[in-house]
Design an enzyme around this catalytic site. Sequence first.
Site, PDB file in Angstrom:
ATOM      1  N   GLY A 131       0.814  -1.212   0.000  1.00 18.36           N
ATOM      2  CA  GLY A 131       0.000   0.000   0.000  1.00 18.36           C
ATOM      3  C   GLY A 131       0.842   1.255   0.000  1.00 18.36           C
ATOM      4  O   GLY A 131       2.020   1.238  -0.334  1.00 18.36           O
TER       5      GLY A 131
ATOM      6  N   LEU B  33       0.463   3.722  -2.075  1.00 21.95           N
ATOM      7  CA  LEU B  33       0.855   3.612  -3.485  1.00 21.95           C
ATOM      8  C   LEU B  33       1.420   4.917  -4.042  1.00 21.95           C
ATOM      9  O   LEU B  33       1.016   6.009  -3.652  1.00 21.95           O
ATOM     10  CB  LEU B  33      -0.354   3.196  -4.329  1.00 21.95           C
ATOM     11  CG  LEU B  33      -1.025   1.870  -3.957  1.00 21.95           C
ATOM     12  CD1 LEU B  33      -2.137   1.564  -4.962  1.00 21.95           C
ATOM     13  CD2 LEU B  33      -0.043   0.713  -3.897  1.00 21.95           C
ATOM     14  N   HIS B  34       2.351   4.746  -4.962  1.00 21.41           N
ATOM     15  CA  HIS B  34       2.929   5.890  -5.683  1.00 21.41           C
ATOM     16  C   HIS B  34       3.126   5.479  -7.147  1.00 21.41           C
ATOM     17  O   HIS B  34       2.727   4.360  -7.545  1.00 21.41           O
ATOM     18  CB  HIS B  34       4.231   6.350  -5.016  1.00 21.41           C
ATOM     19  CG  HIS B  34       5.214   5.242  -4.770  1.00 21.41           C
ATOM     20  ND1 HIS B  34       5.782   4.510  -5.783  1.00 21.41           N
ATOM     21  CD2 HIS B  34       5.715   4.725  -3.611  1.00 21.41           C
ATOM     22  CE1 HIS B  34       6.613   3.620  -5.274  1.00 21.41           C
ATOM     23  NE2 HIS B  34       6.583   3.705  -3.958  1.00 21.41           N
TER      24      HIS B  34
ATOM     25  N   HIS C 177       4.367   1.968  -8.055  1.00 20.11           N
ATOM     26  CA  HIS C 177       3.349   0.899  -8.047  1.00 20.11           C
ATOM     27  C   HIS C 177       2.476   0.982  -9.303  1.00 20.11           C
ATOM     28  O   HIS C 177       2.132  -0.034  -9.902  1.00 20.11           O
ATOM     29  CB  HIS C 177       2.452   1.017  -6.811  1.00 20.11           C
ATOM     30  CG  HIS C 177       3.181   0.881  -5.510  1.00 20.11           C
ATOM     31  ND1 HIS C 177       3.433   1.946  -4.687  1.00 20.11           N
ATOM     32  CD2 HIS C 177       3.703  -0.203  -4.897  1.00 20.11           C
ATOM     33  CE1 HIS C 177       4.079   1.533  -3.613  1.00 20.11           C
ATOM     34  NE2 HIS C 177       4.265   0.232  -3.714  1.00 20.11           N
TER      35      HIS C 177
ATOM     36  N   GLY D 137       9.208  -4.472  -8.735  1.00 16.43           N
ATOM     37  CA  GLY D 137      10.035  -3.356  -9.200  1.00 16.43           C
ATOM     38  C   GLY D 137      11.516  -3.703  -9.123  1.00 16.43           C
ATOM     39  O   GLY D 137      11.974  -4.342  -8.177  1.00 16.43           O
TER      40      GLY D 137
ATOM     41  N   VAL E  92      11.026   3.817 -11.150  1.00 18.89           N
ATOM     42  CA  VAL E  92      10.429   5.108 -11.525  1.00 18.89           C
ATOM     43  C   VAL E  92      11.115   6.197 -10.695  1.00 18.89           C
ATOM     44  O   VAL E  92      11.316   6.030  -9.485  1.00 18.89           O
ATOM     45  CB  VAL E  92       8.905   5.092 -11.286  1.00 18.89           C
ATOM     46  CG1 VAL E  92       8.301   6.466 -11.536  1.00 18.89           C
ATOM     47  CG2 VAL E  92       8.248   4.060 -12.203  1.00 18.89           C
TER      48      VAL E  92
ATOM     49  N   SER F 229       9.978   6.386  -3.773  1.00 23.90           N
ATOM     50  CA  SER F 229       9.856   5.422  -2.685  1.00 23.90           C
ATOM     51  C   SER F 229       8.954   6.030  -1.623  1.00 23.90           C
ATOM     52  O   SER F 229       8.930   7.256  -1.442  1.00 23.90           O
ATOM     53  CB  SER F 229      11.242   5.174  -2.078  1.00 23.90           C
ATOM     54  OG  SER F 229      11.130   4.683  -0.769  1.00 23.90           O
ATOM     55  N   SER F 230       8.229   5.160  -0.926  1.00 25.10           N
ATOM     56  CA  SER F 230       7.351   5.675   0.135  1.00 25.10           C
ATOM     57  C   SER F 230       8.166   6.398   1.216  1.00 25.10           C
ATOM     58  O   SER F 230       7.658   7.274   1.900  1.00 25.10           O
ATOM     59  CB  SER F 230       6.530   4.541   0.734  1.00 25.10           C
ATOM     60  OG  SER F 230       7.368   3.467   1.031  1.00 25.10           O
TER      61      SER F 230
END
Length: 292
Positions: free
Chosen positions: A26, A28-29, A32, A142, A171, A180-181
Amino acid sequence: MKIVKTFTAVRSEVAGASAALVPTMGFLHEGHVSLLELAGGLGGPVVMSLFVNPLQFDRPVDLERYPRDLDRDAGIAAAAGVDLLFAPTVEEMYPSPPRTRVRVDSVSEGMEGEHRPGHFEGVATVVAKLFAGIQPEAAVFGRKDAQQLAVVRRLTADLSFPVEIIGAPTVRAPDGLAVSSRNVFIAEDDRAAALGLSSGLFAAAEAVAAGERNGARLESLVRDRLGDVRVEYVSLADAFEAEPVETLEREAFLAVAARVGDVRLIDNIVVWPDGSSDTGVRLERPSILRRM
Ligand code: PAF
């Protein structure tokens, strides 16, 4: 898009279809979203799992502060073409404390494995459970987590899961930082230091294109660009075994991990002996993730 919470429900939804799974935790960015779009292009239904896996957190504080927002993630997943969102509870995933763990020897041991003890055992265990419980035909991961991808490829082969593993490019934000989160925790003043990771890797990619094949020299090019950060490792590693290589003779990844302030960042590029590289794809506008 349908949301289900049990393995039984997800299996009955995708029975007989060639489902592609995108496992996530979760928050998400765009990274994802690119995995979900790649999965969508495979032709079958796209299943996204959303589960913050307690087994893979080496520090309880990280598990606690991991952002959880099902409505936000469901909106992004639906827009990215997900057909089925599998969001199990901890009780569904681990009905009793798991006595069976999946440990992938050697591939899990260096780099992230050394700095995050137990992390890959947690990842491998949950991925094996997702493969067994959902039975997808393909799964997309990824390349940003290059060692994780190597671990997943190996467990899939060793445990004979009939799942095709697909790696997707990293990405990056317009300035080059890998999305990254964790980026939401980077202080404004630390952004320039954080960019040292990607700029070192880009310099190494140029050197590979110009003929450099020596691992130590490629690693130095990265180290030279790292300013005010605490470096954990810089390593040229075999893409499948995740073991250090001295000379670039087959597909490899050049990986770096460093702490910027109190935020731990990882990044890598994939490189080949013919001089080509995969440095990822850049977004044209800033990431949807906002600083916390
Ligand atoms: O990369 C991640 O988000 C996680 O490690 C994964 C693969 C979803 C397993 O929990």
